[in-house]
Design a protein around this motif. Structure first.
Motif, short mmCIF file in Angstrom:
data_model
loop_
_atom_site.label_atom_id
_atom_site.label_comp_id
_atom_site.label_asym_id
_atom_site.label_seq_id
_atom_site.Cartn_x
_atom_site.Cartn_y
_atom_site.Cartn_z
N GLN A 230 -11.03 9.95 10.68
CA GLN A 230 -10.17 8.65 10.41
C GLN A 230 -9.09 8.75 11.59
O GLN A 230 -8.44 7.59 12.00
N GLY B 15 -3.39 7.98 2.92
CA GLY B 15 -3.92 8.31 1.50
C GLY B 15 -4.77 9.45 1.53
O GLY B 15 -4.89 9.98 0.53
N ALA B 16 -5.66 9.50 2.45
CA ALA B 16 -6.86 10.76 2.47
C ALA B 16 -6.06 11.91 2.74
O ALA B 16 -6.30 13.01 1.97
N THR C 1 0.92 -1.38 -0.02
CA THR C 1 -0.02 0.12 -0.13
C THR C 1 0.90 1.34 0.10
O THR C 1 0.69 2.11 -0.86
N SER D 128 -4.78 3.99 5.47
CA SER D 128 -5.76 4.97 4.61
C SER D 128 -6.17 6.36 5.00
O SER D 128 -6.28 7.28 4.32
#
Lengths: 92, 92, 92, 92
Positions: free
Chosen positions: D21, D47-48, B89, D44
């Motif tokens: 998050q 990523g955001a 990732t 994640s």
């Protein structure tokens, strides 16, 4: 491309060093050097490509988009300077 | 380095493609191609180096640290599988 | 999750600082601060999240995969130490 | 900051999701959830934040440096469009 001519020899020398780093990884694999050593060589190759990207982006902004030093519109000049600073931070 | 032998031809072929990408950037600079085109070539070179890094790290984990498929300790096996997933990732 | 307990207060304090950085970006947007200032706040938020990722990955390797300091197999111990070093380089 | 007003509600909603998050990572740590799960939540979040950075940089270029759609100088307009494309590639 005025800026390409000006920076060309430096950029080409930089690309040759990067090519040398790719060849060093190839040699390390061919000579069955340790995986840790190969990983380190690839990490520094990645750093060199990252550094080249940052320099080219900065050149592109300065020479083709807005040059903070010569732009007559002060708002645009400041915004371009901020952009260059952020690009450096992201790609360092 | 058993794993190096096994993966060697594939990895060396991959390095050669990366070397070809470095040479393409050099040529584009020498031929005074547009700055936008050079930037795109460097962006895809960077992607290729990133992909190689991710593959080598995954190989390193599997062959030298813990292989999730063959590790007898189930906690370690799961943790190594999670690690590989996260590395993918981060470096994709 | 022994390691979670041990590192928990430090990690939670770190998350709270990151939450504070997210709120600072929100406030800067609400108060119509300059775009350059907002970009810098987001760049440092990104750096903080990157640093947290590196620390958590290192913790994960040490506590759930292979701890280089306590692993009896010297090959595995060295490979885990190399892995931690590379992860730090990639996520710094 | 005309553009801030226009995009403000969307950007603030995006920041609130990012704050959510961060809080989810905090909760996962407090509830001693598995390290793998925490790592995925942080990946994640990262990523955001990366996506927000790319959007803000693009906004900044369009509204404060050069807008490819409205710029009268065709060379600048094309260079700004190339810049936006490369920024998206690097921060995706």
């Amino acid at each position: 491309m005025a800026h390409t001519h000006q920076q060309k020899p430096k950029l080409i020398a930089r690309l040759r060093r990067i090519r040398g780093q790719v060849e060093a990884v190839e040699r390390a694999l061919e000579e069955d050097r340790g995986c840790g050593e190969v990983l380190m060589l690839v990490a520094s190759l990645r750093g060199a490509v990252q550094g080249l990207s940052a320099e080219l982006l900065e050149e592109h902004i300065r020479h083709h988009v807005v040059n903070p030093e010569t732009e007559p519109d002060p708002g645009r000049a400041r915004a371009a300077a901020e952009l260059i600073e952020v690009v450096r931070t992201y790609l360092k």
